[in-house]
Design a protein around this motif. Sequence first.
Motif, short mmCIF file in Angstrom:
data_model
loop_
_atom_site.label_atom_id
_atom_site.label_comp_id
_atom_site.label_asym_id
_atom_site.label_seq_id
_atom_site.Cartn_x
_atom_site.Cartn_y
_atom_site.Cartn_z
N GLU A 340 0.81 -1.22 0.00
CA GLU A 340 0.00 0.00 0.00
C GLU A 340 0.84 1.27 0.00
OE1 GLU A 340 -3.90 1.84 2.29
OE2 GLU A 340 -2.93 0.04 3.07
N TYR A 341 1.98 1.26 0.68
CA TYR A 341 2.79 2.47 0.80
C TYR A 341 4.17 2.22 0.19
CZ TYR A 341 -0.93 3.35 4.13
OH TYR A 341 -2.16 3.50 4.72
N LEU A 342 4.24 2.19 -1.12
CA LEU A 342 5.50 1.96 -1.81
C LEU A 342 6.43 3.15 -1.58
CD1 LEU A 342 4.23 0.53 -5.21
CD2 LEU A 342 5.09 -0.76 -3.24
N LYS A 343 7.66 2.86 -1.29
CA LYS A 343 8.65 3.93 -1.15
C LYS A 343 9.19 4.32 -2.52
CE LYS A 343 12.18 5.40 2.02
NZ LYS A 343 12.94 5.08 3.22
N VAL A 344 9.34 3.32 -3.38
CA VAL A 344 9.73 3.57 -4.76
C VAL A 344 8.55 3.14 -5.63
CG1 VAL A 344 11.35 3.01 -6.60
CG2 VAL A 344 12.15 3.13 -4.22
N ASN A 345 8.02 4.07 -6.40
CA ASN A 345 6.79 3.82 -7.15
C ASN A 345 7.07 2.97 -8.39
OD1 ASN A 345 4.15 3.88 -7.96
ND2 ASN A 345 4.22 5.98 -8.75
#
Length: 372
Positions: A340-345
């Motif tokens: 849900e919370y990707l650091k690298v998209n």
Amino acid sequence: MRKRKGGKERGQNAGKQQGNQPAQQGENQVEAPKPAPVEEGPPPTDDKAAQQAIKPEKIVPVTEEKGKRVERAPDIEDVRRRPRPQGANVVREFGDRVILQFNNQTFVESSDAPRMHRGARNVYYEDLSGDRTREIVERDNGVRIVTIRNRYGDVIQRSRIAPDGREYVLSYVDERNYDYDADWRDPGDDLPPMRLTIPQEEYILDSEEVEDPDDYYTFLERPPVERVQRLYSIDEVKRSARVRDIARRIDLDTLNFEFGSASISDTEVQKLEGVANAMDKLLKKNPAESFLIEGHTDAVGTPEANLALSDRRAEAVAEALTNAFGIPPENLTTQGYGEEYLKVNTSGPNRENRRVAIRRITPLVAPVASAQ
């Protein structure tokens, strides 16, 4: 402490919009208006200032109410049999993990019993009024961990009772703020949009940028970035991105997980030493500290499988902190957030997205003066 590189997420509900926010609205739903932003001024200088808006209340000792001993563990200990609010649907089970959908949010549930009970001399349960259950974990050193849960298994109160009878309140929520008819609603909906007024490196610490291990302690002891409006249950914090974002975050970027794995090698465990020492130092000052360990994955695989995997990663880090460094399990709570919370998209495999993060959530879940 070096400044972190830019271009990465600031918070889970702050800095940039995420694709799957908690309490996300469907296409045909009208989103309720958010409270208007308020000018709070600079962040609180300490935990006491952060809780300035909370009215002092008398906390009843966790053992005061007389309970009725039950012979077997209640259903809430098994997440597969746990009662849930109307509208909470089980999507899938992954062993001892359950994937739920509720209010357009998908999340994973698991039990902390294996961590809490390991090495215990005795564990027993009592029924309390209002469909609540009290669990008592007795350890060989005379310490008791007493937890009160509501009908759905949410932790309403947890305390550590020392051999001399001194009670340390690890978490407490006023049940008047906990509406049983809608007690899984996002409490962040009551808060205005977050307005971060500090530099990003003061809000999120990347472990790969840490040069001095003491930086972990300096960072963790800092208060929340805004005032806390009320005390929340641990489960409310785990389910609400907006509430979690009140607390600063450490991203353990140096801890590597293999693709699809939650295992931590001995080499990787040693990378936790700096943050473990910081936790231990904080606990020596305040034994009632609480830390949330968040697990994350990259975007490869199904969202449901990634939720279960991320939850196992968070649990693996909690186990390592306890087994290798002696951090008491009751001071650690875990939750997986999958992809849900990707650091690298990116939709591909990415090591930076296979990570865990740590927040000190004490000011969110317990009164500053927590010792009875």
